[in-house]
Design an enzyme around this catalytic site. Structure first.
Site, PDB file in Angstrom:
ATOM      1  N   HIS A 199      12.670  14.313  26.607  1.00 25.64           N
ATOM      2  CA  HIS A 199      13.696  13.958  25.642  1.00 25.64           C
ATOM      3  C   HIS A 199      14.917  14.503  26.283  1.00 25.64           C
ATOM      4  O   HIS A 199      15.256  15.482  26.184  1.00 25.64           O
ATOM      5  CB  HIS A 199      13.567  14.564  24.157  1.00 25.64           C
ATOM      6  CG  HIS A 199      12.445  13.854  23.490  1.00 25.64           C
ATOM      7  ND1 HIS A 199      11.467  14.616  22.871  1.00 25.64           N
ATOM      8  CD2 HIS A 199      11.907  12.491  23.727  1.00 25.64           C
ATOM      9  CE1 HIS A 199      10.532  13.852  22.175  1.00 25.64           C
ATOM     10  NE2 HIS A 199      10.736  12.728  22.886  1.00 25.64           N
TER      11      HIS A 199
ATOM     12  N   HIS B 216      10.436  21.552  24.597  1.00 23.91           N
ATOM     13  CA  HIS B 216      11.301  20.665  23.904  1.00 23.91           C
ATOM     14  C   HIS B 216      12.278  21.446  22.976  1.00 23.91           C
ATOM     15  O   HIS B 216      12.030  22.792  22.575  1.00 23.91           O
ATOM     16  CB  HIS B 216      10.484  19.861  23.012  1.00 23.91           C
ATOM     17  CG  HIS B 216       9.817  18.841  23.625  1.00 23.91           C
ATOM     18  ND1 HIS B 216      10.016  17.230  23.796  1.00 23.91           N
ATOM     19  CD2 HIS B 216       8.606  18.646  24.455  1.00 23.91           C
ATOM     20  CE1 HIS B 216       9.305  16.695  24.638  1.00 23.91           C
ATOM     21  NE2 HIS B 216       8.355  17.593  25.051  1.00 23.91           N
TER      22      HIS B 216
ATOM     23  N   GLU C  70      17.467  17.266  24.934  1.00 22.29           N
ATOM     24  CA  GLU C  70      17.030  18.387  24.408  1.00 22.29           C
ATOM     25  C   GLU C  70      17.406  19.552  25.603  1.00 22.29           C
ATOM     26  O   GLU C  70      16.518  19.788  26.619  1.00 22.29           O
ATOM     27  CB  GLU C  70      15.447  18.382  24.229  1.00 22.29           C
ATOM     28  CG  GLU C  70      15.258  17.510  22.814  1.00 22.29           C
ATOM     29  CD  GLU C  70      13.803  17.390  22.691  1.00 22.29           C
ATOM     30  OE1 GLU C  70      13.879  16.755  21.729  1.00 22.29           O
ATOM     31  OE2 GLU C  70      12.941  17.805  23.329  1.00 22.29           O
TER      32      GLU C  70
ATOM     33  N   GLU D  30       8.302  23.468  20.714  1.00 29.52           N
ATOM     34  CA  GLU D  30       9.448  23.180  20.273  1.00 29.52           C
ATOM     35  C   GLU D  30      10.205  24.574  20.002  1.00 29.52           C
ATOM     36  O   GLU D  30       9.658  25.675  19.494  1.00 29.52           O
ATOM     37  CB  GLU D  30       9.282  22.561  18.846  1.00 29.52           C
ATOM     38  CG  GLU D  30       8.325  21.453  18.915  1.00 29.52           C
ATOM     39  CD  GLU D  30       9.336  20.304  19.073  1.00 29.52           C
ATOM     40  OE1 GLU D  30      10.657  20.422  19.289  1.00 29.52           O
ATOM     41  OE2 GLU D  30       8.833  18.973  19.254  1.00 29.52           O
TER      42      GLU D  30
HETATM   43 ZN   LIG Z   1      11.428  16.416  22.304  1.00 27.79          ZN
END
Ligand SMILES: [Zn+2]
Length: 332
Positions: free
Chosen positions: A56, A149, A59, A213
């Protein structure tokens, strides 16, 4: 090879694409993709570690961490004792400061890219799959993949890991110990195959993989990287020493999915505010969402919400509900 991130953002190939610096060899394979390995000993026996970020594009913080890690390895400020592949997933979206341009890349792995008309992101996912398979192919040691992420919303667990579905339901305790020591507070087990990068490397390459995350990120250059100190130290220890011996996972909470909130139609409404934090608890029988004649209620005594998003297209996942489980049952 100077300034890995800057040249990746410009999508500029370096003039020299491989080299030797002190004890290491490095190879630039494509934009945002490098392999770095010790130039002595039995390389195939070493742990093979893939660290990816920027799947992504917005990020940013983990992308900056990996860029610093590469810089420190190439300037002999950090010792290397694994075979390491670094991937910055979506250079074009990174350059635009966007999560993605056309299609969310973390929905495109394990051949899911074939379900869409070709675009930069489908081609890139296909390329990353091939490079990943190639990297792990020669490994006779442990295979590890951490896809880094940052989350969009606030979370009661600031740092957590999503472990891909496995037929066996068994996961490496050593890896979970390392996650815990690196400041990860919780793990969430996926209950079914998915199109994520970490599911691909787990299923196709038999790596111990997870999606991490790591908190919230800001535009490039504006991150307070001290918030990422735990994982930064963990990654540096991992590349210079390999996985440490098992210690304790006592602090790690383990969740699995109890139900999915699927958006069936445009009538889907969630019964709680849009900005509720990840891992907010709900009690049995509470109404979570209503979609025409379907009512989603909490089924277990307590369920925790993850990634609620009522704005997705009908047919897609608008949120997950989790239950907590004992950690002992998942370790081999
Ligand atoms: Zn992500």
């Amino acid at each position: 090879m100077d300034n890995f991130l800057a040249s990746t953002l410009k999508q500029q190939a370096p003039l020299i694409t491989s080299g030797t610096i002190g004890d290491i060899n490095w190879y630039w394979l494509d934009h945002g993709v490098m392999v770095i390995e010790p130039n002595q000993g039995e390389i195939n026996q070493l742990e093979h570690v893939l660290l990816s970020a920027g799947v992504h594009g917005n990020e940013t913080a983990p992308i900056e961490l990996l860029d610093q890690l590469v810089g420190d390895l190439l300037n002999s400020r950090l010792k290397l004792n694994v075979k390491l592949m670094i991937m910055l997933g979506n250079p074009e979206a990174m350059g635009n400061g966007e999560r993605y341009n056309d299609i969310d890349m973390n929905r495109l792995f394990s051949q899911h890219h074939k379900n869409y008309p070709p675009c930069a992101e489908t081609l890139r996912a296909e390329q990353l799959e091939a490079l990943t398979a190639q990297f792990f192919e020669s490994s006779k040691g442990r295979k590890l993949h951490f896809d880094l992420h940052t989350a969009i919303r606030e979370s009661h667990h600031v740092r957590f890991a999503l472990l891909p579905y496995k037929d066996s339901g068994q996961y490496s305790q050593k890896v979970c110990d390392w996650l815990s020591c690196s400041g990860v507070e919780a793990i969430v087990l996926n209950q079914e195959p998915s199109a994520t990068f970490s599911y691909y490397s787990s299923e196709h390459c038999r790596a111990d993989s997870c999606t991490l995350e790591l908190g919230k990120a800001k535009p490039f250059g504006q991150n307070d990287l001290s918030q990422f100190e735990g994982i930064n130290n963990g990654l540096r220890q991992l590349v210079s020493q390999g996985l440490p011996p098992s210690s304790t996972t006592a602090k790690l909470k383990v969740y699995q999915v109890s139900q999915q909130l699927t958006k069936l139609s445009e009538s889907f409404t969630m019964n709680f505010s849009d900005d509720v934090k990840n891992f907010t608890a709900f009690e049995q029988d509470e109404i979570l969402a209503v979609d025409r004649d379907t009512t989603y209620r909490v089924q277990q005594p307590t369920e925790w919400v993850l990634f609620p998003n009522p704005k997705v297209r009908p047919g897609l996942r608008a949120g997950l509900m989790l239950v907590e489980i004992e950690q002992d049952v998942i370790f081999h």
